[in-house]
Design an enzyme around this catalytic site. Structure first.
Site: not given
Ligand code: TRP
Length: 353
Positions: A138, A219, A222
């Site tokens: 991340k 995938k 947003k």
């Protein structure tokens, strides 16, 4: 066996019986949460929500909006969190989560999560947190943000608190959350080893459709701008499907195609019946149908799923007070369960109570 506490007003789920001082739950408990980090899309619907709706028929379900988790990566830009929370709750209800069957609430309203997080943080070795694969991933993915914070490293500890505070047996999650569940189980075992058996070890329940492609085949996310949102109008949904790419090799209507190369077909796999999937696949391979025909079937099936959601959304948007009431009673119920666990935890740790 004496009933020590009766169920809540709806009569479901939390009847507990005391058996030699041990609390026995009459029904297995399910817990899951979602971060309010944008509008919900059909990937969230098929990948999580539809599964949550099914589970509430069988289990004592707790579903919450993980707004503190959203802060771990969005602490510098918090302006959209409030809207995302609202959109999320409305979509959950519109998709069929029933407040009489499930306990629906907001994480930060049940402050006991933070209390348990603090206590669990004491027993969680730094190495475990640094080794969680999502930690580095991340940070890499969100390079524009400074995620070298205490809160971000502790993300899985907070998630463990969310789960353990309700003594959840099952946690429905996507495949990306498996490492978080693993560390929850480790923290659980460490706690029970140090202070005595307080928490059951939670198990993950993998969703049936872990991946829903976006309109570009990647995938649905947003950040890729490839989503079909539950709040999109019928026209917008139709337009998005119509402009989707298909098998890039199939240029003319008469060209034979390969359905496996078309993201439209991937969406059929999620939203169409097996017979329809076979028919469009065959039609594509033989050039029996064109891409527009194939898309029309998908649009029809998507509308079948979305129409009741749109109708309920419209109703809920007009009744925001009722939505608030649902959240307040959900929070009350969640708080009661959380408070009991906190007391048990404090006793187990031998804090002065
Ligand atoms: N980390 C989860 C996600 O991003 C959200 C979440 C927070 C969660 N706490 C949880 C999921 C507890 C399951 C159980 O999707």
């Amino acid at each position: 066996m004496n009933p020590s506490r009766s169920s809540d007003a709806s009569g479901r789920g939390i009847i507990s019986l005391t058996e030699r001082g041990k609390t026995v739950l009459s029904q297995k408990r399910v817990l899951s949460g979602m971060q309010p980090s944008g509008k919900l899309h059909i990937g969230n619907l098929a990948g999580a929500l539809q599964n949550w709706v099914k589970l509430q028929e069988k289990y004592d379900c707790y579903y919450f909006v993980a707004d503190w988790h959203a802060l771990t990566s969005q602490y510098a830009e918090t302006s959209q969190i409030k809207d995302s929370v609202q959109d999320m709750i409305i979509n959950w209800l519109a998709a069929g989560l029933d407040p009489d069957k499930s306990t629906i609430f907001i994480q930060s309203w049940v402050t006991e999560h933070a209390e348990l997080h603090t206590m669990l943080s004491m027993i969680t070795p730094l190495g475990w947190l640094e080794r969680v694969p999502t930690y580095k991933e991340k940070q890499e993915e969100l390079k524009d943000k400074d995620l070298s914070t205490y809160g971000f490293l502790g993300y899985p500890v907070l998630q463990s608190a969310d789960i353990l505070i309700y003594k959840a047996n099952y946690v429905p999650v996507g495949i990306d959350q498996i490492p978080h569940l693993e560390i929850t189980r480790e923290i659980c075992r460490r706690f029970n080893h140090l202070y005595g058996e307080v928490f059951p070890e939670p198990e993950g329940l993998l969703a049936e459709f872990p991946k829903v492609p976006g309109i570009d085949g990647r995938k649905m996310s947003k950040s890729y701008g490839n989503c079909i949102y539950l709040s999109d109008t019928p026209k917008e949904v139709e337009q998005k499907i119509k402009t989707m790419m298909t098998d890039p090799q199939r240029i003319k209507r008469t060209d034979k195609g390969n359905p496996e190369l078309s993201p439209v077909f991937q969406l059929h796999k999620v939203f169409s019946t097996k017979t329809e999937q076979d028919e469009v696949a065959e039609g594509c391979r033989t050039a029996g149908i064109g891409c527009l025909d194939c898309k029309a079937i998908l649009i029809k099936n998507l509308f079948k799923v979305l129409e009741p959601i749109w109708a309920r959304r419209e109703n809920l948007l007009k009744n925001q007070d009722a939505v608030r009431d649902i959240l307040q009673s959900g929070t009350k119920r969640a708080k009661q369960a959380a408070f009991e666990t906190i007391n048990e935890v404090k006793k187990a740790i031998s804090l002065y109570t």
